[in-house]
Motif scaffolding. Structure first.
Motif, PDB file in Angstrom:
ATOM      1  N   ASP A  34       3.058   3.154 -27.037  1.00  8.40           N
ATOM      2  CA  ASP A  34       3.232   2.106 -27.657  1.00  8.40           C
ATOM      3  C   ASP A  34       3.929   1.800 -28.318  1.00  8.40           C
ATOM      4  O   ASP A  34       4.664   2.670 -28.974  1.00  8.40           O
ATOM      5  N   ASP A  35       4.874   0.325 -28.235  1.00  7.92           N
ATOM      6  CA  ASP A  35       6.550   0.521 -28.908  1.00  7.92           C
ATOM      7  C   ASP A  35       6.540   0.849 -30.239  1.00  7.92           C
ATOM      8  O   ASP A  35       7.347   0.744 -30.852  1.00  7.92           O
TER       9      ASP A  35
ATOM     10  N   LYS B 159       6.928   5.404 -26.078  1.00  8.53           N
ATOM     11  CA  LYS B 159       6.895   3.917 -26.772  1.00  8.53           C
ATOM     12  C   LYS B 159       7.340   3.391 -25.172  1.00  8.53           C
ATOM     13  O   LYS B 159       7.384   1.823 -26.281  1.00  8.53           O
ATOM     14  N   ASN B 160       6.870   3.392 -24.733  1.00 11.59           N
ATOM     15  CA  ASN B 160       6.857   1.821 -23.072  1.00 11.59           C
ATOM     16  C   ASN B 160       6.760   2.666 -22.487  1.00 11.59           C
ATOM     17  O   ASN B 160       6.253   3.704 -21.284  1.00 11.59           O
TER      18      ASN B 160
ATOM     19  N   GLU C  17       1.963  -5.239 -24.686  1.00 11.34           N
ATOM     20  CA  GLU C  17       3.520  -5.590 -24.767  1.00 11.34           C
ATOM     21  C   GLU C  17       4.142  -3.947 -24.933  1.00 11.34           C
ATOM     22  O   GLU C  17       4.328  -3.595 -26.466  1.00 11.34           O
ATOM     23  N   MET C  18       5.285  -4.534 -24.276  1.00 11.06           N
ATOM     24  CA  MET C  18       6.278  -2.993 -24.320  1.00 11.06           C
ATOM     25  C   MET C  18       7.292  -3.188 -23.828  1.00 11.06           C
ATOM     26  O   MET C  18       7.622  -4.352 -22.832  1.00 11.06           O
ATOM     27  N   PRO C  19       8.751  -3.091 -24.428  1.00 12.72           N
ATOM     28  CA  PRO C  19       9.431  -3.011 -23.622  1.00 12.72           C
ATOM     29  C   PRO C  19      10.373  -2.313 -23.072  1.00 12.72           C
ATOM     30  O   PRO C  19       9.349  -1.513 -22.528  1.00 12.72           O
ATOM     31  N   LYS C  20      11.129  -2.469 -21.597  1.00 17.52           N
ATOM     32  CA  LYS C  20      11.374  -2.008 -20.348  1.00 17.52           C
ATOM     33  C   LYS C  20      10.415  -1.632 -18.990  1.00 17.52           C
ATOM     34  O   LYS C  20      10.811  -2.470 -18.118  1.00 17.52           O
TER      35      LYS C  20
ATOM     36  N   ASP D 121       5.802  -2.937 -19.550  1.00 12.73           N
ATOM     37  CA  ASP D 121       4.938  -2.645 -20.729  1.00 12.73           C
ATOM     38  C   ASP D 121       3.488  -2.102 -19.629  1.00 12.73           C
ATOM     39  O   ASP D 121       3.465  -1.634 -18.457  1.00 12.73           O
TER      40      ASP D 121
END
Length: 348
Positions: A13-14, A39-40, A61-64, A66
């Motif tokens: 999870d981010d 975290k991603n 929904e996560m950066p770098k 998903d």
């Protein structure tokens, strides 16, 4: 995987807060062990390679990278049982359904959005789905794992006699099973279809739309008073039981108490079909946890219905079909790719 073995879990999870809260649930649960967090999606892929967890809980929904991109990579390169954490929004529903197609075992809806401080509300559901996911056969979750050439039984003359009532019930793994079966049914199928798929509120409308876009038959989320029509599939809305009315020509919805913890209930739907259908009936039980539908198929069989259950070899979870078979009411036990042909034959 045995019940005595500790299930190792990777939390992705981010949000550091969400990682900690989900991680705390895992650490506080006997039989589960938190082995890492990410975290991603990129970190998740690397952690899976290094730690080989039994189960991954994956935010979308996560950066770098998903959760969907990470899941697609993992199911191709390093398959792992994955439980998605999803938001309630329409966009979240569509992403979650795509995740199930990509190979996620199941999903848990975050109670109040991306940062859910009340995640403890779904503690029991999350733990149950982690434990269930740890026991699935990953080979059955790979995209296209059940895709085979269409069956010859789908070809040929379609009956124009008295319309049958076809009732289909499914749970865990059911969205993928329905996506394998319904698009193969002919537009002129001699049946009105009633569908129950166990899902949280907010997801059944999107599921009906996705299935409709891929199918020759029409598929939509049911509304109170919908009339049964040949070639129309009505999907019970989450949070409502769907029943055939005493007149036998339309459906009714209600919010009576859940049956065995679920609403909609396959049993409720099938029992009403057994009681009120004016024509011959066909019942189908697909992959799913628990025993919902067992009483329903028994009732349909007593009144002359033809019953089909999915074979263990293609079930993500062989719970509901197993319970149905144990009633002695099932006429055919078939792998997923043979069920569309069996349905068409039974509805002629």
């Amino acid at each position: 995987m045995t019940d005595l073995r500790t299930i190792t879990v990777l939390v992705v999870d981010d949000s550091a807060l969400m990682r900690n809260m989900v991680g705390d649930i895992v650490k506080a649960t006997p039989g589960l062990k938190l082995v890492g967090s990410a975290k991603n999606g990129l970190e998740a892929i690397e952690q899976v390679r290094q730690l080989s967890p039994d189960v991954v809980t994956m935010d979308i929904e996560m950066p770098k990278m998903d959760g969907l991109q990470a899941l697609a990579r993992l199911m191709t390169d390093s398959p792992v049982a994955t439980v998605m954490l999803s938001a309630h929004a329409k966009e979240g529903a569509e992403s979650t359904l795509l995740a199930l197609e990509l190979g996620a075992v199941d999903f848990v809806t975050k109670p109040s959005g991306s940062i859910s401080l009340d995640i403890d509300k779904v503690r029991e559901e999350l733990v149950e789905k982690i434990r269930m996911a740890a026991g699935v056969d990953l080979a059955k979750l790979r995209p296209g794992s059940n895709q085979r050439p269409p069956q010859a039984a789908l070809e040929g003359k379609i009956s124009t006699g008295i319309m049958r009532t076809l009732a289909i019930g499914s749970s865990t793994g059911g969205t993928r099973a329905l996506a394998e079966i319904l698009p193969k049914l002919p537009r002129e199928i001699n049946a009105a279809l009633l569908l129950v798929q166990h899902m949280p509120v907010g997801f059944t409308k999107s599921l009906a739309e996705r299935l409709d876009n891929r199918s020759k038959i029409r598929i939509r989320e049911a509304q109170e008073g919908d009339v049964l029509e040949r070639g129309l599939a009505l999907l019970a809305p989450a949070g409502y039981h769907m029943e055939l009315s005493p007149s036998g020509d339309r459906i009714t919805l209600n919010q009576d108490p859940p049956r065995f913890g679920v609403r909609p209930s396959v049993d409720v739907m099938m029992e009403s079909v057994a009681l009120y259908s004016p024509a011959e009936t066909v019942g189908v039980i697909l992959t799913g946890m628990g025993h919902d539908g067992a009483n329903g198929v028994a009732g349909m069989k007593k009144r002359g219905g033809h019953i089909i259950a999915e074979d263990r070899s293609t079930c993500v979870v062989y719970g509901m079909p197993k319970a149905a078979v144990e009633t002695g009411a099932v006429d055919e036990v078939l792998p997923l790719d043979q069920i569309p042909g069996a349905i068409v034959r039974a509805c002629r």
